[in-house]
Structures are given as C-alpha cells and as structure tokens.
Design an enzyme around this catalytic site. Sequence first.
Site, PDB file in Angstrom:
ATOM      1  N   PRO A  25      69.101 104.850  -8.207  1.00 59.65           N
ATOM      2  CA  PRO A  25      70.326 105.625  -8.585  1.00 59.65           C
ATOM      3  C   PRO A  25      71.473 105.324  -8.706  1.00 59.65           C
ATOM      4  O   PRO A  25      71.883 104.359  -8.238  1.00 59.65           O
ATOM      5  CB  PRO A  25      70.174 106.055  -7.524  1.00 59.65           C
ATOM      6  CG  PRO A  25      69.675 105.246  -6.182  1.00 59.65           C
ATOM      7  CD  PRO A  25      68.460 104.360  -7.207  1.00 59.65           C
ATOM      8  N   TYR A 182      75.470 107.637   4.637  1.00 55.76           N
ATOM      9  CA  TYR A 182      75.585 109.630   3.858  1.00 55.76           C
ATOM     10  C   TYR A 182      74.704 110.418   4.903  1.00 55.76           C
ATOM     11  O   TYR A 182      73.953 109.793   6.400  1.00 55.76           O
ATOM     12  CB  TYR A 182      75.201 110.004   2.237  1.00 55.76           C
ATOM     13  CG  TYR A 182      76.263 108.885   1.742  1.00 55.76           C
ATOM     14  CD1 TYR A 182      77.544 109.289   1.570  1.00 55.76           C
ATOM     15  CD2 TYR A 182      75.822 107.863   0.680  1.00 55.76           C
ATOM     16  CE1 TYR A 182      78.214 108.603   0.309  1.00 55.76           C
ATOM     17  CE2 TYR A 182      76.323 107.681  -0.358  1.00 55.76           C
ATOM     18  CZ  TYR A 182      77.458 107.673   0.450  1.00 55.76           C
ATOM     19  OH  TYR A 182      78.213 106.724  -1.213  1.00 55.76           O
TER      20      TYR A 182
END
Length: 354
Positions: A25, A182
């Site tokens: 990603p 995150y």
Amino acid sequence: MTHHSLFEPLRLGELALRNRIVMAPMTRNRAAADGVPTPMMAEHYGQRASAGLIVAEGTWPSVTGQAYCRQPGIETEAHIAGWRRVTDAVHARGGLIVLQVMHGGRIGSHRIKPPGVETVAPSAIRASGEVWTDAAGMLPYDTPRALSTEEVRAVVAEHAQAALNARAAGFDGVELHGTSGYLAMQFLSSATNHRADEYGGDAVARSRFAFECLQAMARAIGAGRVGLRLNPGNTYNDTADEDSAATHAELLRQAATLNLAYLHVMKSPVPEIDAFAIARQHFGERLIVNDGFSPDSAASAVTAGQAQAVSFARHFIGNPDLAERIRAGLPLARFDRKTLYTAGEAGYVDYPSA
Ligand SMILES: Cc1cc2nc3c(=O)[nH]c(=O)nc-3n(C[C@H](O)[C@H](O)[C@H](O)COP(=O)(O)O)c2cc1C
C-alpha cells in the site's frame, strides 16, 4: 538468478494470486478533497494489475480517521462509486485488489477534515510533529480526544462497515493497517494507550481493539478476505511500546484464531526483533513479507519458505509492470521523490511500461 518461485500461483484464504509479487500500500494523495477516488487513480492501479495482488493505499473508514489531505475514504456512496472505477480497471486486466483500511487516530488535524470533525485516539496524548494541510500549510498534530468505551466499539463497527463498503466497491478483500502509529498501533503501544478500560493495560488488552476490528471485518465479509499488516518495533509517528515483540506475538496469537487470509509483515527496524520469525511462529504460513526486497532477495525468501509472497512498494512507483519486468529479467526504473504526494498526474500515471 531465476525468479521462478515468484511466479508460482498462490492461494491466501479466498484470494487466488497468479504470482507472488504483491504491490504494497502507498498513500499518494490523489483523491478529491472529500476522499472520493479520482479517475487517475483507476489508471494508476490498472497499470499495475499484473501484480499477484494489489493492496490499495491506506483509506479511512470514517472521516474522523482521515489523516492526510486528498487521502481516500470508503464511507460514502460517492467513495464506493469512485473505488468501483479502480477495482474495475484492475479486474479488467485480470488482477486482484484489496483495500487497506486505515483509521489515523491522533495522526491528523481538524484543518484536514470537514468543520466540526474531531481527532480521536485511545488516550489524549498528542503526537510530536507536524502534518501538511492544504488549508494552512504545515500544522502541529491535534491533541486528540480520548474515545469512550462506547465510542471504541463504534469505531470497531465502522471497520466492519468499511469492509462491506469495500466489497460493494468491488474489492476482493481488505487489510487492516496495524503499523506506522495509526489508530490500531496507537491502541497496541504502551506509550499511546493509557486506558483503564478493557482496551488498555497489558498486551492482551492493548491487542483487543485490533483483534475486534479483524473479527468484525471477518464476520462482515468472511475471514478469507481479511488481511492484517504489522511491523513490530516500528516507532513511526511517535509511537513506542514497552515490549513490541511480545505485544505483537500476543496480537498474532489472538488473530491466528480467526483464520485470516494473510499476514503482511514488515522487517523490524529493531535489529533484535526478527519480525518474520515471530510471524511464522504465531501466525503460520500465509505470510507476505516486505521492506527493502529486490527481485533476487524476494525470490530467495519464497524459495527458502521464509514467506509465501513478497510485497514491493517503491519499485512499483516507477515500474507499473514490475511483475512483467521481473519475469523478463529487465532492469528496474527509478522514481522521482518530488511527485510522491503532489496532486497531479505527474509521477503517478506517466511511468511507462517496459
Ligand atoms: C509513498 C509511500 C507511501 C506509503 N503509504 C503506505 C500506506 O498507506 N500504508 C502502509 O501500510 N504503508 C505505506 N508505505 C510503506 C510501504 O508499503 C512499504 O512498507 C515500504 O515502502 C517498504 O517497502 P519497499 O522497500 O518495497 O518500498 C508507504 C511507502 C511509500 C514509499
């Protein structure tokens, strides 16, 4: 050297990969301001469809979780329609694509999100550092508001909805972003999680949020379409854990009960932590490994049974046809760092195939 091992087909849960070269990603900030994927994103991902599997960039399940400007979402009908163009482009060329679900948690700024949308986290601890905002340039990260226990459960439910939306958009599955500081990693890490409820405390409790997200996503779309990305020892975005190897081992012990499609594990930045060994010991044989691989080292890792597939990020930027180039033994092109996160087509859809 021969790269045959990378071209053996592979089954990961419900995902049937035609080769073992995975596109990792990459956030590239090419969505519209409201997070709707743009036609150029369909072109970009379509150009890279010869990968065995594409993991599309970190995407927010709800706008509270938006970390960056022009980062895509998977919350609204418009997001689903925009992503549908992307998945159609990849499938038309015989490719496979999953979506990385990424809630930014405390990484973000209210100036990136629509008015009134807060920044939330396990605990009210601000990350040091600054983030780019299109509205006001570089700004310090917000001091987040700590989520209530009820709100944590609601965020878990948002992950399940994101998985359903991803399927509605044509994705073959989803991957939970569990690295890089995150939200899931903010729960995992002792420095960012000071909670007193069942989501904070020891490694079992700090793993609960990620585990429940995975479980909810698996219930929504089937475990064979859900993957997890981890990077033990990662301290990106001001995270730190008292014992990252042990915490990750605990999360993997929990995750292993779900029979997920795969684990996408990055090399640890801490030399003493062998992330791939931890992954093999606690998760098993559906591993995609990442970080700094060349075609040669990737083929060796697969041949040696260290992993079942290898993902490449940076090599895919300048080599849309990376899998074909590796197969043909062609040299790899370089890329321009200056256009990594810029809004336009330059450096995004204009790298030629060999
Ligand atoms: C431009 C860029 C954006 C990235 N965005 C993400 C992301 O959205 N999610 C994620 O898990 N990793 C992200 N990463 C990390 C990559 O997926 C990968 O782990 C890292 O680049 C190492 O792999 P490589 O040596 O093949 O480049 C990003 C990396 C780059 C270079």
